[in-house]
Enzyme design. Structure first.
Site, PDB file in Angstrom:
ATOM      1  N   SER A 120       0.753  -0.970  -0.083  1.00  0.00           N
ATOM      2  CA  SER A 120       0.016  -0.092   0.076  1.00  0.00           C
ATOM      3  C   SER A 120       0.893   1.317  -0.121  1.00  0.00           C
ATOM      4  O   SER A 120       0.394   2.150  -0.101  1.00  0.00           O
ATOM      5  CB  SER A 120      -1.000  -0.051   1.248  1.00  0.00           C
ATOM      6  N   HIS A 141      -2.759  -3.205  -5.994  1.00  0.00           N
ATOM      7  CA  HIS A 141      -3.296  -2.914  -4.587  1.00  0.00           C
ATOM      8  C   HIS A 141      -4.798  -2.987  -4.282  1.00  0.00           C
ATOM      9  O   HIS A 141      -5.665  -2.371  -4.821  1.00  0.00           O
ATOM     10  CB  HIS A 141      -2.834  -1.295  -4.237  1.00  0.00           C
ATOM     11  N   GLU A 153      -6.042  -0.416  -7.268  1.00  0.00           N
ATOM     12  CA  GLU A 153      -5.023   0.175  -7.874  1.00  0.00           C
ATOM     13  C   GLU A 153      -4.089  -0.295  -8.703  1.00  0.00           C
ATOM     14  O   GLU A 153      -3.353  -1.378  -8.109  1.00  0.00           O
ATOM     15  CB  GLU A 153      -4.370   1.040  -6.768  1.00  0.00           C
ATOM     16  N   ASN A 191      -4.367   5.880  -0.354  1.00  0.00           N
ATOM     17  CA  ASN A 191      -3.846   6.140   0.761  1.00  0.00           C
ATOM     18  C   ASN A 191      -3.176   7.704   1.198  1.00  0.00           C
ATOM     19  O   ASN A 191      -3.343   8.161   2.221  1.00  0.00           O
ATOM     20  CB  ASN A 191      -2.934   5.061   1.198  1.00  0.00           C
TER      21      ASN A 191
HETATM   22  N1  3HC Z   1     -18.318 -11.788  -0.416  1.00  0.00           N
HETATM   23  C1  3HC Z   1     -19.198 -11.108  -1.203  1.00  0.00           C
HETATM   24  N2  3HC Z   1     -19.801 -10.112  -0.657  1.00  0.00           N
HETATM   25  C2  3HC Z   1     -19.990  -9.708   0.794  1.00  0.00           C
HETATM   26  C3  3HC Z   1     -18.996 -10.505   1.273  1.00  0.00           C
HETATM   27  C4  3HC Z   1     -18.285 -11.710   0.912  1.00  0.00           C
HETATM   28  N3  3HC Z   1     -17.748 -12.570   1.796  1.00  0.00           N
HETATM   29  N4  3HC Z   1     -19.700 -10.309   2.839  1.00  0.00           N
HETATM   30  C5  3HC Z   1     -20.282  -9.241   2.609  1.00  0.00           C
HETATM   31  N5  3HC Z   1     -20.679  -9.108   1.406  1.00  0.00           N
HETATM   32  C6  3HC Z   1     -21.326  -7.839   0.716  1.00  0.00           C
HETATM   33  C7  3HC Z   1     -22.902  -7.962   1.345  1.00  0.00           C
HETATM   34  O1  3HC Z   1     -23.618  -8.742   0.924  1.00  0.00           O
HETATM   35  C8  3HC Z   1     -23.480  -6.669   1.377  1.00  0.00           C
HETATM   36  O2  3HC Z   1     -23.701  -6.325  -0.071  1.00  0.00           O
HETATM   37  P1  3HC Z   1     -25.048  -5.660  -0.383  1.00  0.00           P
HETATM   38  O3  3HC Z   1     -24.618  -4.160   0.048  1.00  0.00           O
HETATM   39  O4  3HC Z   1     -25.003  -5.620  -2.106  1.00  0.00           O
HETATM   40  O5  3HC Z   1     -26.068  -6.246   0.153  1.00  0.00           O
HETATM   41  C9  3HC Z   1     -21.921  -5.791   1.392  1.00  0.00           C
HETATM   42  O6  3HC Z   1     -20.894  -6.620   1.266  1.00  0.00           O
HETATM   43  C10 3HC Z   1     -21.805  -5.137   2.965  1.00  0.00           C
HETATM   44  O7  3HC Z   1     -21.754  -6.406   3.761  1.00  0.00           O
HETATM   45  P2  3HC Z   1     -22.518  -6.037   5.111  1.00  0.00           P
HETATM   46  O8  3HC Z   1     -23.944  -5.893   5.109  1.00  0.00           O
HETATM   47  O9  3HC Z   1     -22.027  -7.550   5.918  1.00  0.00           O
HETATM   48  O10 3HC Z   1     -21.547  -5.327   6.094  1.00  0.00           O
HETATM   49  P3  3HC Z   1     -21.674  -3.824   6.257  1.00  0.00           P
HETATM   50  O11 3HC Z   1     -22.896  -3.159   5.771  1.00  0.00           O
HETATM   51  O12 3HC Z   1     -21.739  -3.764   7.784  1.00  0.00           O
HETATM   52  O13 3HC Z   1     -20.417  -3.214   5.653  1.00  0.00           O
HETATM   53  C11 3HC Z   1     -18.217  -3.050   5.336  1.00  0.00           C
HETATM   54  C12 3HC Z   1     -19.239  -3.701   6.158  1.00  0.00           C
HETATM   55  C13 3HC Z   1     -18.163  -3.286   3.800  1.00  0.00           C
HETATM   56  C14 3HC Z   1     -16.794  -3.234   5.767  1.00  0.00           C
HETATM   57  C15 3HC Z   1     -18.416  -1.404   5.409  1.00  0.00           C
HETATM   58  O14 3HC Z   1     -18.535  -1.054   6.650  1.00  0.00           O
HETATM   59  C16 3HC Z   1     -17.437  -0.612   4.627  1.00  0.00           C
HETATM   60  O15 3HC Z   1     -17.344  -0.355   3.384  1.00  0.00           O
HETATM   61  N6  3HC Z   1     -16.270  -0.035   5.243  1.00  0.00           N
HETATM   62  C17 3HC Z   1     -14.942   0.775   4.900  1.00  0.00           C
HETATM   63  C18 3HC Z   1     -14.090  -0.242   4.352  1.00  0.00           C
HETATM   64  C19 3HC Z   1     -12.889   0.383   4.006  1.00  0.00           C
HETATM   65  O16 3HC Z   1     -12.666   1.596   3.769  1.00  0.00           O
HETATM   66  N7  3HC Z   1     -12.005  -0.437   3.303  1.00  0.00           N
HETATM   67  C20 3HC Z   1     -10.732   0.046   2.634  1.00  0.00           C
HETATM   68  C21 3HC Z   1      -9.582   0.141   3.727  1.00  0.00           C
HETATM   69  S1  3HC Z   1      -8.127   0.959   3.310  1.00  0.00           S
HETATM   70  C22 3HC Z   1      -7.218  -0.363   2.634  1.00  0.00           C
HETATM   71  O17 3HC Z   1      -7.685  -1.646   2.543  1.00  0.00           O
HETATM   72  C23 3HC Z   1      -6.009  -0.148   1.874  1.00  0.00           C
HETATM   73  C24 3HC Z   1      -4.917  -0.393   2.941  1.00  0.00           C
HETATM   74  O18 3HC Z   1      -3.903  -0.138   2.060  1.00  0.00           O
HETATM   75  C25 3HC Z   1      -5.018   0.431   3.901  1.00  0.00           C
END
Ligand code: 3HC
Length: 293
Positions: A120, A141, A153, A191
């Site tokens: 990242s 990424h 990315e 990031n």
């Molecule tokens: N496979 C496929 N789809 C799935 C799944 C899986 N294993 N698990 C969940 N999903 C789907 C669900 O079906 C749902 O889809 P829908 O909206 O079409 O119904 C969607 O994903 C959301 O799932 P949940 O309802 O279980 O969960 P939440 O609504 O509580 O959302 C979250 C959880 C997706 C983690 C949300 O809180 C979110 O988007 N958070 C932000 C995450 C983020 O910012 N990530 C980036 C981090 S930075 C990074 O990674 C980079 C690094 O370099 C730091």
């Protein structure tokens, strides 16, 4: 058709397991390398749980889950990755570890194999330079949780060939991801925006501008973010956020990326966030409760 059929993934932590899962779900034969059998067990469980959730949410059918699992295999031997068309590294965010890994892979894989890093914040060029194939080295990424987040990315260095870029772009698209192209500068696009945002939330907490809950609620309810910045730190891993901030601060030397002391204190106490059970929140409680700070 991407020209990629067999994929190797190195590391089966939070990111590696997600990359392995989405690749196998898209139909690729995936071989995952972890350091020992215990790590394989944990990684396999992670994939299994995520696939279970995908079935529960009706994203895939139970038979798709079975077929995905059939396409996934695991090994502790790096040498077994020799037959892969594309190898994606997702190990710790440590440049020397990544460089020695890519040097070793370069000796194992045939010349046509593309090597990719899920880093990242570390320079892809430094990893490419450790190999005899800088034209076939690229950044790929992903975002956590990999099966849910729609973006990848793609980081091209000045040595990456057009063919490598095209192959890897098509590969990412077959996983159902959208691609943004980013230059090989620390933090790429996401990031550069996200890390200062999370660090600012920690700084506001340190300055007692708002409580953990209020800072998070502000962004969830006020701006429609799916989770607040401190919950997001816990989700990404406070140790990971600290590491990325240190790398970006080392590169840009601006206060924008300087890790606030509270992040270091939490890491010293092994309060890494969700994965260790404690971070800004206590995850032994349902719903998680903000920790006194
Ligand atoms: N496979 C496929 N789809 C799935 C799944 C899986 N294993 N698990 C969940 N999903 C789907 C669900 O079906 C749902 O889809 P829908 O909206 O079409 O119904 C969607 O994903 C959301 O799932 P949940 O309802 O279980 O969960 P939440 O609504 O509580 O959302 C979250 C959880 C997706 C983690 C949300 O809180 C979110 O988007 N958070 C932000 C995450 C983020 O910012 N990530 C980036 C981090 S930075 C990074 O990674 C980079 C690094 O370099 C730091």
């Amino acid at each position: 058709m991407t020209g990629v059929e067999r994929v190797g993934v190195i590391g089966c932590g939070l990111m590696g397991s997600g990359i392995a899962e989405v690749s196998a779900r898209a139909g690729y034969q995936v071989l995952v390398r972890e350091v020992d059998d215990a790590a394989i067990l944990v990684g396999r469980k992670r994939v299994d749980t995520s696939l279970g959730r995908a079935v529960e949410r009706e994203k895939i059918t139970p038979s798709e889950r079975e077929r995905t699992l059939e396409r996934l295999s695991f090994t502790t031997e790096l040498a077994e990755l020799g037959e892969r068309d594309l190898v994606i590294e997702a190990v710790v965010e440590d440049l020397s570890v990544k460089i020695s890994l890519f040097r070793e892979l370069d000796g194992i894989c045939p010349p046509q194999t593309i090597l990719a890093s899920n880093t990242s914040s570390l320079p892809i060029t430094e990893m490419a330079a450790a190999t005899g194939r800088p034209d076939r080295m690229i950044g790929l990424h992903f975002f956590n949780p990999v099966p849910v987040m729609g973006l990848v990315e793609i980081v091209r260095t000045i040595a990456t060939s057009d063919e490598t870029l095209q192959t890897v772009t098509s590969f990412a698209e077959t996983l159902g991801k959208e691609v943004v192209n980013a230059p090989d500068s620390s933090g790429f696009l996401v990031n550069r925006l996200l890390v200062p945002f999370m660090l600012d939330a920690v700084r506001l907490l340190e300055a007692r501008v708002g409580s953990i809950e209020d800072l998070d609620r502000s962004m969830v309810l006020g701006c429609g973010h799916p989770m607040g910045p401190l919950t997001l730190c816990d989700f990404v891993g406070i140790d990971t956020v600290l590491r990325i901030a240190e790398i970006m601060h080392g590169e840009y030397r601006t206060e924008r990326y300087a890790p606030p002391p509270l992040l270091r204190r939490l890491v010293s106490l092994r309060r890494f966030g969700r994965k260790s059970g404690l971070g800004f929140y206590d995850y032994s409680q349902t719903p998680p409760v903000a920790m006194p700070l």
